[in-house]
Design a protein around this motif. Structure first.
Motif, PDB file in Angstrom:
ATOM      1  N   SER A 124       0.819  -1.211   0.000  1.00 15.09           N
ATOM      2  CA  SER A 124       0.000   0.000   0.000  1.00 15.09           C
ATOM      3  C   SER A 124       0.859   1.269   0.000  1.00 15.09           C
ATOM      4  O   SER A 124       0.364   2.365  -0.187  1.00 15.09           O
ATOM      5  CB  SER A 124      -0.959   0.004   1.196  1.00 15.09           C
ATOM      6  OG  SER A 124      -0.216  -0.083   2.384  1.00 15.09           O
ATOM      7  N   ASN A 125       2.180   1.091   0.185  1.00 17.01           N
ATOM      8  CA  ASN A 125       3.049   2.267   0.124  1.00 17.01           C
ATOM      9  C   ASN A 125       3.258   2.761  -1.302  1.00 17.01           C
ATOM     10  O   ASN A 125       3.831   3.809  -1.528  1.00 17.01           O
ATOM     11  CB  ASN A 125       4.411   1.952   0.759  1.00 17.01           C
ATOM     12  CG  ASN A 125       4.265   1.707   2.257  1.00 17.01           C
ATOM     13  OD1 ASN A 125       3.474   2.375   2.915  1.00 17.01           O
ATOM     14  ND2 ASN A 125       4.988   0.730   2.765  1.00 17.01           N
ATOM     15  N   GLN A 126       2.805   1.945  -2.253  1.00 17.39           N
ATOM     16  CA  GLN A 126       2.952   2.361  -3.642  1.00 17.39           C
ATOM     17  C   GLN A 126       1.731   3.140  -4.122  1.00 17.39           C
ATOM     18  O   GLN A 126       1.450   3.208  -5.316  1.00 17.39           O
ATOM     19  CB  GLN A 126       3.166   1.136  -4.533  1.00 17.39           C
ATOM     20  CG  GLN A 126       4.395   0.366  -4.149  1.00 17.39           C
ATOM     21  CD  GLN A 126       5.164  -0.084  -5.365  1.00 17.39           C
ATOM     22  OE1 GLN A 126       5.254   0.636  -6.353  1.00 17.39           O
ATOM     23  NE2 GLN A 126       5.703  -1.281  -5.320  1.00 17.39           N
ATOM     24  N   ALA A 127       1.018   3.729  -3.168  1.00 18.15           N
ATOM     25  CA  ALA A 127      -0.224   4.443  -3.498  1.00 18.15           C
ATOM     26  C   ALA A 127       0.013   5.550  -4.525  1.00 18.15           C
ATOM     27  O   ALA A 127      -0.805   5.779  -5.413  1.00 18.15           O
ATOM     28  CB  ALA A 127      -0.832   5.014  -2.226  1.00 18.15           C
ATOM     29  N   GLN A 128       1.152   6.211  -4.383  1.00 16.13           N
ATOM     30  CA  GLN A 128       1.463   7.304  -5.289  1.00 16.13           C
ATOM     31  C   GLN A 128       1.531   6.808  -6.736  1.00 16.13           C
ATOM     32  O   GLN A 128       0.979   7.419  -7.648  1.00 16.13           O
ATOM     33  CB  GLN A 128       2.813   7.888  -4.879  1.00 16.13           C
ATOM     34  CG  GLN A 128       2.999   9.290  -5.339  1.00 16.13           C
ATOM     35  CD  GLN A 128       4.158   9.968  -4.608  1.00 16.13           C
ATOM     36  OE1 GLN A 128       4.518   9.595  -3.485  1.00 16.13           O
ATOM     37  NE2 GLN A 128       4.733  10.962  -5.247  1.00 16.13           N
ATOM     38  N   ARG A 129       2.189   5.667  -6.918  1.00 15.02           N
ATOM     39  CA  ARG A 129       2.316   5.061  -8.238  1.00 15.02           C
ATOM     40  C   ARG A 129       0.930   4.683  -8.767  1.00 15.02           C
ATOM     41  O   ARG A 129       0.599   4.909  -9.935  1.00 15.02           O
ATOM     42  CB  ARG A 129       3.209   3.829  -8.127  1.00 15.02           C
ATOM     43  CG  ARG A 129       3.446   3.114  -9.433  1.00 15.02           C
ATOM     44  CD  ARG A 129       4.406   1.951  -9.196  1.00 15.02           C
ATOM     45  NE  ARG A 129       4.300   0.958 -10.252  1.00 15.02           N
ATOM     46  CZ  ARG A 129       4.609  -0.323 -10.101  1.00 15.02           C
ATOM     47  NH1 ARG A 129       5.025  -0.772  -8.927  1.00 15.02           N
ATOM     48  NH2 ARG A 129       4.496  -1.160 -11.100  1.00 15.02           N
ATOM     49  N   ALA A 130       0.103   4.118  -7.869  1.00 16.85           N
ATOM     50  CA  ALA A 130      -1.245   3.725  -8.279  1.00 16.85           C
ATOM     51  C   ALA A 130      -2.066   4.945  -8.682  1.00 16.85           C
ATOM     52  O   ALA A 130      -2.800   4.916  -9.670  1.00 16.85           O
ATOM     53  CB  ALA A 130      -1.938   2.975  -7.141  1.00 16.85           C
ATOM     54  N   ALA A 131      -1.900   6.042  -7.928  1.00 19.36           N
ATOM     55  CA  ALA A 131      -2.639   7.268  -8.244  1.00 19.36           C
ATOM     56  C   ALA A 131      -2.286   7.740  -9.649  1.00 19.36           C
ATOM     57  O   ALA A 131      -3.138   8.228 -10.394  1.00 19.36           O
ATOM     58  CB  ALA A 131      -2.316   8.352  -7.219  1.00 19.36           C
ATOM     59  N   GLU A 132      -1.020   7.583 -10.006  1.00 26.64           N
ATOM     60  CA  GLU A 132      -0.596   8.007 -11.341  1.00 26.64           C
ATOM     61  C   GLU A 132      -1.091   7.059 -12.429  1.00 26.64           C
ATOM     62  O   GLU A 132      -1.496   7.483 -13.502  1.00 26.64           O
ATOM     63  CB  GLU A 132       0.939   8.132 -11.387  1.00 26.64           C
ATOM     64  CG  GLU A 132       1.418   9.438 -10.785  1.00 26.64           C
ATOM     65  CD  GLU A 132       2.832   9.373 -10.243  1.00 26.64           C
ATOM     66  OE1 GLU A 132       3.593   8.471 -10.643  1.00 26.64           O
ATOM     67  OE2 GLU A 132       3.174  10.227  -9.394  1.00 26.64           O
ATOM     68  N   SER A 133      -1.076   5.744 -12.150  1.00 24.89           N
ATOM     69  CA  SER A 133      -1.464   4.758 -13.172  1.00 24.89           C
ATOM     70  C   SER A 133      -2.965   4.749 -13.440  1.00 24.89           C
ATOM     71  O   SER A 133      -3.389   4.499 -14.562  1.00 24.89           O
ATOM     72  CB  SER A 133      -1.068   3.349 -12.733  1.00 24.89           C
ATOM     73  OG  SER A 133       0.283   3.307 -12.367  1.00 24.89           O
ATOM     74  N   MET A 134      -3.766   5.014 -12.388  1.00 22.90           N
ATOM     75  CA  MET A 134      -5.200   4.798 -12.541  1.00 22.90           C
ATOM     76  C   MET A 134      -5.943   5.952 -13.198  1.00 22.90           C
ATOM     77  O   MET A 134      -7.066   5.771 -13.649  1.00 22.90           O
ATOM     78  CB  MET A 134      -5.845   4.512 -11.177  1.00 22.90           C
ATOM     79  CG  MET A 134      -5.610   3.097 -10.695  1.00 22.90           C
ATOM     80  SD  MET A 134      -6.769   2.674  -9.383  1.00 22.90           S
ATOM     81  CE  MET A 134      -6.400   3.923  -8.172  1.00 22.90           C
TER      82      MET A 134
END
Lengths: 319, 286
Positions: A237-247
């Motif tokens: 869940s620490n990769q939230a920033q990456r997910a925010a960018e991908s989604m």
């Protein structure tokens, strides 16, 4: 003490410095007016630079900012004679959703919206803006009444998601949301949805089927929270920033994907800088949308709604 | 023993030839996921993947589901040609789709079409959890919406068999909006007087449970199916307590008034036939 967002730190530091110099000038004989004006110009450039180039993760923080205006903040500015009504007539009153009637520029409207708190005490009362089934059912009751009395519906969306709890499941969280989607699809009055903060998945959508979907510039709208997506996709869940960018969860992403009709610009520094001024920006878009929609016949309204949703999605066809 | 000493019995084990080994079909036996007992795969298949001992309902794939319900030769598939794009250019998404296409032999997580159940023509959508956990992206939403529209145009009933983990993350907001799209289609279908039956099978959660799965004129489920909005683990973390074992099962939902009926697979065709019959305008077969 207000919470400072990471990306805002340079702005805050510069502001503090300017304030310091101003104080120094007034307390002593040394005149620093020139220096101050140089710094103020620099501050303006810095603000333009920072707030003009917000990254998806910056906007997530902005959308979650505790001081960010809520549904009732905007209701107070945009409408007159607002009366809030309570309860779903089956189980209870869910304060994570507010509903009521009011006047908008002398015309009657129905208002529904998620309601979170700005401090812990209010958040506990509002369940952090995360509704139970009775919240959706309360909203539906008022939306159906809006249809009966031929009033447009204005829906404010601001939730992390529908509450993931035992009682919520027992009372049919899925059914409550699903029913709202289908019923909203068929209501014979204009529905205007405005995402003002976080648009969290099905919990947001439960108040979110309409003829116009608008988004405040720094609000987000997504199928799952960035933290949730990161946990599922990368077990972290620490990769939230990456997910925010991908989604693709910002207003600009959603406009590009054809989901959002209009982006409502925010004040420099965010909606919380002035509820009144931000409301004026919402007002402009809301007034125009209502006028457009009220010029349609009921048939046109319903037919356009289908056309709007029918075209959302991207796929390929094999030969 | 002395007798043994004189016998010509071979004292060595025979090793089957390589070719002979291959004659034994792979996975002849199958362990029931419910009672852990072992059965012939053939026997299980004949029983529609329901355990003969404990009646645990194992998932059916779309093809098996269709075969189990529709009259032979009556099935006609719609929109098979629709396949997922990668609208958000999500990393690894295309590889995952390709893998599931190969694994399942399907183009996407739902098969739509029309067919006859004991002579009653009906439109349908059958989801398949082998494909991306049956998740709903643009293609699933589009195929279901189109099937409902066709049902409306041809005045057919619409039956959906759900099996889905929810919305497909890799298509972001477009997946969420398929909940709206299918809902608007259902609303139009309802307005036209169409009959919609939803049968929730294991698992039906998230965005699918919170849209078309829950708004049939009749909402059914298969025994033991997991049905819910939020995941069990997330709920346990949120409320900080352990949930009962039967939480979010079909039986739990039935008890809480969320379902019309739990229907064992062996009775499914019969119950659906009866309902379709009762909804015939003239009360007789077409």
């Amino acid at each position: 003490m207000k919470q400072v967002l990471d990306f805002e730190k340079p702005v805050i530091e510069l502001k503090e410095k300017i304030a310091e110099l101003k104080k120094f000038t007034s307390d002593s004989d040394i005149d620093l007016t020139d220096e101050i004006s140089t710094l103020e110009k620099r501050l303006e450039r810095l603000e333009d630079d920072i707030y003009g180039n917000l990254k998806p993760w910056d906007r997530v923080q902005m959308a979650r900012y505790p001081e960010r205006p809520t549904t009732l903040d905007y209701v107070g500015e945009l409408f007159t004679d607002f009366i809030e009504f309570h309860g779903d007539r089956h189980f209870g009153d869910d304060e994570a959703i507010v509903a009521g009637i009011a006047k908008y520029k002398q015309k009657s409207v129905t208002i529904v919206g998620h309601q979170r708190g700005k401090d812990t005490k209010e958040n506990i009362r509002r369940n952090f803006g995360m509704p139970h089934p009775e919240g959706y059912r309360k909203a539906l009751r008022h939306m159906q009444q809006a249809e009966k009395f031929n009033r447009p519906i204005i829906s404010f969306i601001d939730t992390k998601g529908a509450y993931p709890g035992k009682a919520a499941e027992e009372r049919g969280q899925s059914e409550a949301i699903a029913r709202n989607l289908v019923e909203m699809a068929g209501l014979k009055v204009p529905i205007i949805c405005i995402v003002i903060g976080e648009g969290g998945s099905g919990g947001a959508l439960g108040l979110g089927v309409g003829d116009r979907i608008h988004m405040l510039e720094n609000s987000t709208y997504s199928v799952i929270s960035p933290e949730g997506a990161a946990a599922l996709l990368w077990k972290d869940s620490n990769q939230a920033q990456r997910a925010a960018e991908s989604m693709g969860i910002t207003s600009y992403d959603l406009k590009k994907l054809g989901v959002v009709d209009q982006i409502i610009p925010e004040l420099k520094g965010g909606a919380h800088r002035s509820i009144k001024e931000q409301s004026e920006k919402i007002d402009t878009v809301l007034a125009a949308s209502l006028e457009e929609l009220q010029s349609l016949t009921t048939n046109e309204l319903i037919e356009n709604r289908w056309e709007k949703y029918k075209q959302i999605g991207e796929y390929k066809e094999l030969e | 023993m002395l007798k043994d000493f004189f016998s010509k019995k071979k004292k060595y084990a025979s090793v089957p030839r390589k070719e002979a080994k291959q004659d034994i079909p792979e996975g002849l036996m199958q362990k029931c996921l419910g009672c852990q007992k072992i059965f012939y795969r053939k026997e299980m298949k004949k029983n529609l993947h329901v355990c003969p001992h404990c009646e645990h309902h194992h998932p059916l794939n779309a093809g098996e589901r269709i075969d189990s319900l529709f009259d032979e030769g009556s099935f006609q598939e719609w929109d098979q040609q629709l396949v997922s794009a990668n609208p958000l250019h999500f990393p690894d998404y295309e590889e995952k789709l390709e893998k599931d296409r190969n694994k399942s032999g399907l183009n996407e997580a739902v098969v739509t079409g029309k067919g006859e159940i004991n002579g009653f023509e009906t439109a349908f959508a059958v989801m398949d959890s082998r494909f991306r956990m049956g998740s709903m992206g643009s293609v699933v939403g589009e195929k279901i919406a189109r099937a409902i529209e066709r049902a409306k145009e041809s005045s057919l009933p619409f039956i959906v068999f759900t099996a889905s983990g929810g919305a497909r993350m890799q298509e972001g907001i477009l997946s969420l909006m398929q909940m709206s799209k299918t809902s608007v289609a259902i609303q139009r279908f309802r307005e036209s007087g169409g009959l919609m039956i939803s049968v929730m099978t294991h698992p039906t959660t998230g965005g699918v449970s919170a849209s078309f799965a829950s708004v049939g004129d009749y909402n059914f489920a298969e025994p033991g199916a997991l049905i819910g909005f939020a995941g069990r683990r997330i709920i346990e973390q949120t409320i900080r307590e352990d949930l009962p074992d039967d939480f979010q099962t079909a039986e739990f939902l039935l008890q809480h008034g969320q379902l019309d009926k739990v229907i064992p697979r062996s009775e499914m065709k019969h119950v659906l036939t009866t309902i379709l019959d009762i909804h015939q305008p003239r009360g007789d077969r077409p």
